[in-house]
Scaffold this motif. Structure first.
Motif, mmCIF file in Angstrom:
data_model
loop_
_atom_site.group_PDB
_atom_site.id
_atom_site.type_symbol
_atom_site.label_atom_id
_atom_site.label_comp_id
_atom_site.label_asym_id
_atom_site.label_seq_id
_atom_site.Cartn_x
_atom_site.Cartn_y
_atom_site.Cartn_z
ATOM 1 N N ALA A 156 38.296 34.561 43.448
ATOM 2 C CA ALA A 156 37.962 33.427 42.585
ATOM 3 C C ALA A 156 37.276 33.912 41.306
ATOM 4 C CB ALA A 156 37.066 32.440 43.337
ATOM 5 N N LYS A 157 36.404 34.900 41.431
ATOM 6 C CA LYS A 157 35.704 35.450 40.262
ATOM 7 C C LYS A 157 36.688 36.139 39.320
ATOM 8 C CE LYS A 157 31.698 38.373 39.120
ATOM 9 N NZ LYS A 157 32.311 39.449 38.344
ATOM 10 N N MET A 158 37.646 36.913 39.867
ATOM 11 C CA MET A 158 38.655 37.578 39.033
ATOM 12 C C MET A 158 39.479 36.559 38.250
ATOM 13 S SD MET A 158 40.157 40.459 41.637
ATOM 14 C CE MET A 158 39.072 41.411 42.690
ATOM 15 N N LEU A 159 39.872 35.484 38.915
ATOM 16 C CA LEU A 159 40.673 34.471 38.242
ATOM 17 C C LEU A 159 39.860 33.744 37.171
ATOM 18 C CD1 LEU A 159 42.576 32.989 41.318
ATOM 19 C CD2 LEU A 159 43.518 34.441 39.514
ATOM 20 N N LYS A 160 38.598 33.500 37.464
ATOM 21 C CA LYS A 160 37.750 32.821 36.484
ATOM 22 C C LYS A 160 37.556 33.674 35.238
ATOM 23 C CE LYS A 160 33.375 30.334 36.127
ATOM 24 N NZ LYS A 160 32.124 29.930 36.844
ATOM 25 N N GLU A 161 37.570 34.994 35.408
ATOM 26 C CA GLU A 161 37.322 35.901 34.286
ATOM 27 C C GLU A 161 38.566 36.188 33.453
ATOM 28 O OE1 GLU A 161 35.654 39.256 36.299
ATOM 29 O OE2 GLU A 161 33.603 38.435 36.291
ATOM 30 N N GLN A 162 39.726 35.694 33.866
ATOM 31 C CA GLN A 162 40.925 35.878 33.049
ATOM 32 C C GLN A 162 40.753 35.125 31.724
ATOM 33 O OE1 GLN A 162 43.559 37.924 33.782
ATOM 34 N NE2 GLN A 162 42.366 38.485 35.614
ATOM 35 N N PRO A 163 41.007 35.768 30.587
ATOM 36 C CA PRO A 163 40.766 35.113 29.286
ATOM 37 C C PRO A 163 41.773 34.000 29.002
ATOM 38 C CG PRO A 163 41.789 37.267 28.971
ATOM 39 C CD PRO A 163 41.479 37.161 30.430
ATOM 40 N N ARG A 164 41.344 33.033 28.250
ATOM 41 C CA ARG A 164 42.214 31.932 27.848
ATOM 42 C C ARG A 164 43.231 32.426 26.831
ATOM 43 N NH1 ARG A 164 38.496 26.607 26.774
ATOM 44 N NH2 ARG A 164 40.545 25.830 26.150
ATOM 45 N N GLY A 165 44.435 31.869 26.917
ATOM 46 C CA GLY A 165 45.463 32.145 25.925
ATOM 47 C C GLY A 165 46.226 33.434 26.124
ATOM 48 N N ILE A 166 45.830 34.279 27.085
ATOM 49 C CA ILE A 166 46.511 35.552 27.333
ATOM 50 C C ILE A 166 47.217 35.469 28.690
ATOM 51 C CG2 ILE A 166 46.237 38.041 27.630
ATOM 52 C CD1 ILE A 166 43.785 37.908 25.856
ATOM 53 N N PRO A 167 48.540 35.608 28.708
ATOM 54 C CA PRO A 167 49.266 35.480 29.976
ATOM 55 C C PRO A 167 48.861 36.569 30.981
ATOM 56 C CG PRO A 167 50.765 35.368 28.107
ATOM 57 C CD PRO A 167 49.448 35.836 27.572
ATOM 58 N N LYS A 175 44.223 21.448 42.051
ATOM 59 C CA LYS A 175 43.735 20.236 41.402
ATOM 60 C C LYS A 175 44.849 19.574 40.610
ATOM 61 C CE LYS A 175 40.140 18.584 38.223
ATOM 62 N NZ LYS A 175 39.033 19.004 37.324
ATOM 63 N N GLU A 176 44.994 18.281 40.816
ATOM 64 C CA GLU A 176 46.058 17.541 40.149
ATOM 65 C C GLU A 176 45.861 17.583 38.632
ATOM 66 O OE1 GLU A 176 48.252 13.159 40.470
ATOM 67 O OE2 GLU A 176 46.558 13.679 41.775
ATOM 68 N N GLY A 177 46.955 17.850 37.907
ATOM 69 C CA GLY A 177 46.906 17.883 36.450
ATOM 70 C C GLY A 177 46.402 19.185 35.857
ATOM 71 N N SER A 178 46.082 20.157 36.709
ATOM 72 C CA SER A 178 45.527 21.428 36.236
ATOM 73 C C SER A 178 46.634 22.370 35.759
ATOM 74 C CB SER A 178 44.744 22.101 37.362
ATOM 75 O OG SER A 178 45.615 22.449 38.424
ATOM 76 N N THR A 185 49.191 31.212 31.993
ATOM 77 C CA THR A 185 48.383 31.268 30.777
ATOM 78 C C THR A 185 47.325 30.181 30.853
ATOM 79 O OG1 THR A 185 50.281 32.039 29.479
ATOM 80 C CG2 THR A 185 48.389 31.174 28.264
ATOM 81 N N LYS A 186 46.072 30.599 30.794
ATOM 82 C CA LYS A 186 44.973 29.642 30.862
ATOM 83 C C LYS A 186 44.932 28.808 29.583
ATOM 84 C CE LYS A 186 41.154 31.245 33.769
ATOM 85 N NZ LYS A 186 39.753 31.720 33.733
ATOM 86 N N THR A 187 44.876 27.505 29.753
ATOM 87 C CA THR A 187 44.666 26.615 28.609
ATOM 88 C C THR A 187 43.278 25.995 28.637
ATOM 89 O OG1 THR A 187 45.674 24.790 29.846
ATOM 90 C CG2 THR A 187 47.125 26.094 28.427
ATOM 91 N N GLU A 188 42.575 26.198 29.733
ATOM 92 C CA GLU A 188 41.187 25.754 29.875
ATOM 93 C C GLU A 188 40.485 26.723 30.801
ATOM 94 O OE1 GLU A 188 41.344 21.817 31.484
ATOM 95 O OE2 GLU A 188 43.026 22.300 32.794
ATOM 96 N N ASP A 189 39.167 26.594 30.939
ATOM 97 C CA ASP A 189 38.400 27.594 31.684
ATOM 98 C C ASP A 189 38.817 27.677 33.150
ATOM 99 O OD1 ASP A 189 36.974 28.363 29.475
ATOM 100 O OD2 ASP A 189 35.313 26.984 29.834
ATOM 101 N N ALA A 190 39.093 26.528 33.749
ATOM 102 C CA ALA A 190 39.435 26.500 35.176
ATOM 103 C C ALA A 190 40.941 26.394 35.355
ATOM 104 C CB ALA A 190 38.745 25.327 35.858
ATOM 105 N N LEU A 191 41.454 27.164 36.320
ATOM 106 C CA LEU A 191 42.885 27.108 36.625
ATOM 107 C C LEU A 191 43.246 25.911 37.492
ATOM 108 C CD1 LEU A 191 43.596 30.862 37.431
ATOM 109 C CD2 LEU A 191 44.590 29.565 35.533
ATOM 110 N N GLY A 192 42.266 25.385 38.220
ATOM 111 C CA GLY A 192 42.545 24.285 39.145
ATOM 112 C C GLY A 192 42.863 24.750 40.544
ATOM 113 N N LEU A 193 42.455 25.995 40.882
ATOM 114 C CA LEU A 193 42.687 26.554 42.213
ATOM 115 C C LEU A 193 41.400 26.577 43.016
ATOM 116 C CD1 LEU A 193 44.878 29.750 41.646
ATOM 117 C CD2 LEU A 193 45.572 27.601 42.680
#
Length: 347
Positions: free
Chosen positions: A210-221, A176-179, A152-160
């Motif tokens: 990377a584009k698919m992951l970036k487009e996943q909406p925040r808050g939706i698992p 990314k550490e802490g992501s 579940t995204k809590t911010e725009d970037a997953l850290g991958l």
């Protein structure tokens, strides 16, 4: 990020000039003309001893020595989780390399996730990219455990940071550490991303994933299906993380085998200090703009730009070899600036 998946064609918005792929003329075939053999038939008879038979005519030019072929390049290889040592040769790209390794160990090439050089560990500093040192030892990491992780995204970037193996598998190169992903301890560097929400992404390039992951909406698992590399006993329990420096640096030999996605492999000198620094800068920009790491792609970009005089020439050269990427203009100008900074000693 825009323009993904479309080839760049047509006019430049900032300069008005049109980009055209340089046309390549047909290769000129050279025919080796063998000298005609002299007529060896004897005359019917010679009337007197004073008649000296004429010597056969000499050819116009003697054929030169046949160039000696380059010695066959043979590389040693093992499966990273443990195996006997095999020997491979005769490959010109990554897919053929995987096929040769698979043949040696009697496995399917689709089992191979990626290869590292001179280390059996999941070490992204040693990841095989577009170049292999002539004395490098190749370790193949094969499919291991499959796992599904809910994210579940809590911010725009997953850290991958994503890269791919050149044969249709995208995998995780950096966390990314802490992501968000860093907090999911079952996700590791080296894991192949096989599916997103049950949609297979096998065959997709790393920038597409990377584009698919970036487009996943925040808050939706959403669900990631991951395949980790098979581990030897002494590697179980390790969660390998890629260091932030010296990624992709060549560590051996004065010459390397350069693998190309199109065309034959070539033996060439190790990149110069300028090229190594420029490649590192471009690889950093690829991660910043596109969420990917790809030393081979960065090397191709630097080769296209190192001798160019202006950004338009650079963009045109880049389109001729990498048009499918459709890089954003702002990325191209930042890359041009980075190459110039390295060339002029400002970095």
């Amino acid at each position: 990020m825009h323009g993904m998946g479309c080839s760049r064609r047509g006019a430049r918005h900032d300069s008005g000039s049109r980009w055209k792929k340089p046309e390549q003329g047909p290769m000129q075939n050279r025919e080796d003309m063998s000298p005609q053999a002299p007529d060896m038939k004897a005359t019917a008879q010679e009337e007197t001893d004073n008649v000296v038979p004429s010597a056969p005519p000499l050819p116009d030019s003697a054929p030169g020595p046949t160039p000696s072929p380059r010695p066959k390049l043979v590389f040693h290889t093992q499966l990273a989780h443990g195996s006997p040592t095999g020997r491979i040769h005769g490959f010109t790209n990554v897919k053929e390399l995987y096929a040769k390794i698979a043949e040696v160990f009697n496995i399917s090439a689709s089992e191979i996730l990626f290869c590292t050089l001179n280390s059996h560990k999941v070490d992204m500093q040693k990841l095989l990219g577009g170049q292999i040192g002539l004395e490098d030892f190749i370790f193949a990491h094969v499919r291991g455990e499959t796992k599904e992780v809910e994210v579940t995204k809590t911010e725009d970037a997953l850290g991958l940071t994503i890269t791919d193996n050149g044969a249709g598998y995208a995998f995780i190169k950096r966390i990314k550490e802490g992501s968000t992903i860093d907090r999911l301890k079952t996700v590791c560097v080296g894991d192949h991303i096989e599916a997103i929400n049950d949609q297979s992404i096998v065959g997709c390039r790393h920038y597409e994933v990377a584009k698919m992951l970036k487009e996943q909406p925040r808050g939706i698992p959403f669900t990631l299906r991951l395949v980790g590399p098979k581990k030897a006993f002494d590697m179980i329990g390790q969660r390998t993380r890629a260091p932030k420096s010296s990624e992709g640096k060549m560590v051996s030999g004065k010459e390397t085998l350069r693998l190309r996605s199109k065309g034959a492999a070539t033996v060439q000198d190790v990149p110069s200090e300028f090229e190594e620094r420029a490649i590192k800068k471009v690889d950093d920009l690829l991660e910043s703009y596109m969420g990917i790491r790809d030393v081979e792609l960065a090397t191709t970009i630097v080769e296209a730009g190192k001798d160019k005089k202006n950004p338009d020439d650079f963009a045109e050269a880049l389109d001729s070899v990498l048009g499918d990427f459709a890089f954003p203009d702002v990325f191209l100008f930042d890359v041009w600036g980075a190459i110039g900074d390295v060339k002029n000693g400002r970095v």
